[in-house]
Scaffold this motif. Sequence first.
Motif, PDB file in Angstrom:
ATOM      1  N   THR A 138       0.823  -1.213   0.000  1.00 41.22           N
ATOM      2  CA  THR A 138       0.000   0.000   0.000  1.00 41.22           C
ATOM      3  C   THR A 138       0.851   1.254   0.000  1.00 41.22           C
ATOM      4  O   THR A 138       0.606   2.198  -0.768  1.00 41.22           O
ATOM      5  N   MET A 139       1.880   1.277   0.841  1.00 44.23           N
ATOM      6  CA  MET A 139       2.734   2.455   0.947  1.00 44.23           C
ATOM      7  C   MET A 139       3.439   2.761  -0.369  1.00 44.23           C
ATOM      8  O   MET A 139       3.490   3.914  -0.817  1.00 44.23           O
ATOM      9  N   LEU A 140       3.970   1.733  -1.007  1.00 39.00           N
ATOM     10  CA  LEU A 140       4.663   1.947  -2.272  1.00 39.00           C
ATOM     11  C   LEU A 140       3.697   2.372  -3.371  1.00 39.00           C
ATOM     12  O   LEU A 140       4.045   3.163  -4.239  1.00 39.00           O
ATOM     13  N   GLY A 141       2.489   1.827  -3.340  1.00 32.54           N
ATOM     14  CA  GLY A 141       1.482   2.252  -4.307  1.00 32.54           C
ATOM     15  C   GLY A 141       1.168   3.731  -4.171  1.00 32.54           C
ATOM     16  O   GLY A 141       1.072   4.464  -5.162  1.00 32.54           O
ATOM     17  N   VAL A 142       1.004   4.178  -2.935  1.00 39.72           N
ATOM     18  CA  VAL A 142       0.726   5.599  -2.680  1.00 39.72           C
ATOM     19  C   VAL A 142       1.885   6.463  -3.157  1.00 39.72           C
ATOM     20  O   VAL A 142       1.704   7.466  -3.872  1.00 39.72           O
ATOM     21  N   LEU A 143       3.120   6.101  -2.766  1.00 43.62           N
ATOM     22  CA  LEU A 143       4.288   6.898  -3.134  1.00 43.62           C
ATOM     23  C   LEU A 143       4.500   6.911  -4.643  1.00 43.62           C
ATOM     24  O   LEU A 143       4.801   7.956  -5.231  1.00 43.62           O
ATOM     25  N   SER A 144       4.340   5.753  -5.275  1.00 42.83           N
ATOM     26  CA  SER A 144       4.587   5.651  -6.703  1.00 42.83           C
ATOM     27  C   SER A 144       3.667   6.557  -7.510  1.00 42.83           C
ATOM     28  O   SER A 144       4.114   7.394  -8.300  1.00 42.83           O
ATOM     29  N   HIS A 145       2.372   6.407  -7.302  1.00 41.40           N
ATOM     30  CA  HIS A 145       1.412   7.166  -8.107  1.00 41.40           C
ATOM     31  C   HIS A 145       1.360   8.641  -7.711  1.00 41.40           C
ATOM     32  O   HIS A 145       1.153   9.506  -8.561  1.00 41.40           O
ATOM     33  N   SER A 146       1.576   8.922  -6.444  1.00 44.66           N
ATOM     34  CA  SER A 146       1.596  10.324  -6.008  1.00 44.66           C
ATOM     35  C   SER A 146       2.782  11.061  -6.612  1.00 44.66           C
ATOM     36  O   SER A 146       2.654  12.202  -7.078  1.00 44.66           O
ATOM     37  N   ALA A 147       3.957  10.420  -6.604  1.00 41.33           N
ATOM     38  CA  ALA A 147       5.149  11.056  -7.178  1.00 41.33           C
ATOM     39  C   ALA A 147       4.958  11.333  -8.663  1.00 41.33           C
ATOM     40  O   ALA A 147       5.330  12.402  -9.161  1.00 41.33           O
ATOM     41  N   LEU A 148       4.369  10.371  -9.381  1.00 40.13           N
ATOM     42  CA  LEU A 148       4.135  10.563 -10.807  1.00 40.13           C
ATOM     43  C   LEU A 148       3.151  11.700 -11.040  1.00 40.13           C
ATOM     44  O   LEU A 148       3.371  12.562 -11.908  1.00 40.13           O
ATOM     45  N   ALA A 149       2.077  11.736 -10.263  1.00 37.71           N
ATOM     46  CA  ALA A 149       1.066  12.777 -10.431  1.00 37.71           C
ATOM     47  C   ALA A 149       1.650  14.160 -10.142  1.00 37.71           C
ATOM     48  O   ALA A 149       1.447  15.113 -10.909  1.00 37.71           O
ATOM     49  N   PHE A 150       2.378  14.292  -9.031  1.00 31.68           N
ATOM     50  CA  PHE A 150       2.990  15.578  -8.697  1.00 31.68           C
ATOM     51  C   PHE A 150       3.992  15.992  -9.773  1.00 31.68           C
ATOM     52  O   PHE A 150       4.106  17.181 -10.094  1.00 31.68           O
ATOM     53  N   GLY A 151       4.726  15.013 -10.312  1.00 29.70           N
ATOM     54  CA  GLY A 151       5.690  15.336 -11.355  1.00 29.70           C
ATOM     55  C   GLY A 151       5.038  15.869 -12.613  1.00 29.70           C
ATOM     56  O   GLY A 151       5.491  16.861 -13.193  1.00 29.70           O
ATOM     57  N   VAL A 152       3.962  15.199 -13.052  1.00 30.73           N
ATOM     58  CA  VAL A 152       3.262  15.654 -14.259  1.00 30.73           C
ATOM     59  C   VAL A 152       2.642  17.036 -14.045  1.00 30.73           C
ATOM     60  O   VAL A 152       2.697  17.905 -14.919  1.00 30.73           O
ATOM     61  N   VAL A 153       2.061  17.255 -12.860  1.00 34.27           N
ATOM     62  CA  VAL A 153       1.488  18.576 -12.543  1.00 34.27           C
ATOM     63  C   VAL A 153       2.581  19.637 -12.539  1.00 34.27           C
ATOM     64  O   VAL A 153       2.409  20.733 -13.079  1.00 34.27           O
ATOM     65  N   ALA A 154       3.738  19.316 -11.939  1.00 36.93           N
ATOM     66  CA  ALA A 154       4.836  20.283 -11.869  1.00 36.93           C
ATOM     67  C   ALA A 154       5.359  20.630 -13.255  1.00 36.93           C
ATOM     68  O   ALA A 154       5.658  21.797 -13.549  1.00 36.93           O
ATOM     69  N   ILE A 155       5.444  19.623 -14.133  1.00 34.04           N
ATOM     70  CA  ILE A 155       5.923  19.884 -15.497  1.00 34.04           C
ATOM     71  C   ILE A 155       4.968  20.807 -16.244  1.00 34.04           C
ATOM     72  O   ILE A 155       5.387  21.610 -17.086  1.00 34.04           O
ATOM     73  N   SER A 156       3.675  20.731 -15.938  1.00 35.64           N
ATOM     74  CA  SER A 156       2.703  21.573 -16.640  1.00 35.64           C
ATOM     75  C   SER A 156       2.926  23.061 -16.369  1.00 35.64           C
ATOM     76  O   SER A 156       2.470  23.909 -17.135  1.00 35.64           O
ATOM     77  N   PHE A 157       3.645  23.381 -15.291  1.00 35.54           N
ATOM     78  CA  PHE A 157       3.927  24.776 -14.967  1.00 35.54           C
ATOM     79  C   PHE A 157       5.227  25.275 -15.602  1.00 35.54           C
ATOM     80  O   PHE A 157       5.544  26.458 -15.498  1.00 35.54           O
ATOM     81  N   VAL A 158       5.987  24.356 -16.218  1.00 35.52           N
ATOM     82  CA  VAL A 158       7.252  24.749 -16.841  1.00 35.52           C
ATOM     83  C   VAL A 158       6.996  25.083 -18.303  1.00 35.52           C
ATOM     84  O   VAL A 158       6.526  24.228 -19.064  1.00 35.52           O
ATOM     85  N   PRO A 159       7.277  26.326 -18.723  1.00 36.44           N
ATOM     86  CA  PRO A 159       6.992  26.725 -20.115  1.00 36.44           C
ATOM     87  C   PRO A 159       7.718  25.824 -21.127  1.00 36.44           C
ATOM     88  O   PRO A 159       8.909  25.573 -21.013  1.00 36.44           O
ATOM     89  N   GLY A 160       6.958  25.331 -22.099  1.00 34.16           N
ATOM     90  CA  GLY A 160       7.540  24.551 -23.177  1.00 34.16           C
ATOM     91  C   GLY A 160       7.816  23.100 -22.847  1.00 34.16           C
ATOM     92  O   GLY A 160       8.246  22.345 -23.722  1.00 34.16           O
ATOM     93  N   ALA A 161       7.566  22.682 -21.608  1.00 35.72           N
ATOM     94  CA  ALA A 161       7.914  21.308 -21.226  1.00 35.72           C
ATOM     95  C   ALA A 161       6.818  20.313 -21.565  1.00 35.72           C
ATOM     96  O   ALA A 161       7.078  19.120 -21.672  1.00 35.72           O
ATOM     97  N   ARG A 162       5.578  20.795 -21.738  1.00 41.41           N
ATOM     98  CA  ARG A 162       4.476  19.866 -21.999  1.00 41.41           C
ATOM     99  C   ARG A 162       4.697  19.066 -23.271  1.00 41.41           C
ATOM    100  O   ARG A 162       4.344  17.891 -23.352  1.00 41.41           O
ATOM    101  N   SER A 163       5.284  19.711 -24.271  1.00 38.96           N
ATOM    102  CA  SER A 163       5.489  19.023 -25.550  1.00 38.96           C
ATOM    103  C   SER A 163       6.499  17.888 -25.434  1.00 38.96           C
ATOM    104  O   SER A 163       6.520  16.973 -26.247  1.00 38.96           O
TER     105      SER A 163
END
Length: 260
Positions: free
Chosen positions: A84-109
């Motif tokens: 359970t712990m690894l599942g939470v960490l794994s998917h949360s890290a990926l989600a936060f990473g994708v959200v963070a990239i969306s704020f970086v200009p030009g990185a979405r592409s």
Amino acid sequence: MLDDFFTRALLAGLGLSLVVGPLGSFVVWRRMAYFGDSTAHAAILGVALALAFDVSIYAGTLAVAVVMACTVSALVSRGQAMDTMLGVLSHSALAFGVVAISFVPGARSDLSGYLFGDILAVGRGDLLLIWTGALLVLGLLCLRWQRLVASSLNEELAMAAGIDPRVERMILALALAVVVALAIRVVGSLLISAMLIVPAAAARGLTRSPEWMAALAAAIAALSVTGGLYASLHVDTPAGPSIVSAAAVAFVLSQALRRG
């Protein structure tokens, strides 16, 4: 020769194969598949931070991967409910990473390249880093081989022999973080754990010793890289997924040979 993008891609994949075979064997023996996922998915957050602060992608990925690897290793030592712990960490890290990239200009592409790899865009500098890092991790694994194998197969016997399993677990965690950072350009964060697990799983039923399993896993990874890249070139498919698909075919064939 290095001016050829396909040759650079092939050399990068072969360099990574040298280390994913032995390290993936430990991942399989220790049942660390989710561990690898957590560290690999955290790499996307490292990419976002690297782009935001204008530093090397490898440096940002390595920093975040090391933090995640150490966190997970500490939780294992404390006896947390790891699935359970690894599942939470794994998917949360990926989600936060994708959200963070969306704020970086030009990185979405470039997001798909970070998720699934962009091995055909590997340059000379990337090639040097991949081979240097792979050889360093491989050297570390060879240096600690007996201790790592003993603590992976039976921690109680390892402790009786004077080996601290926690130290060996942390060494594997740091080695995994380095490989994740190296592989981000080759197969991307979503497929790194597959390259660690699938070749090792294919080799497991065909060998009788840890050393032969690690060597065969590295060979299968190298064949998967070669086959996947040639398939990508001739059929016009994505390179990273093609490499993992080739590894999956090797796994199916290994199961057929094992039953035979």
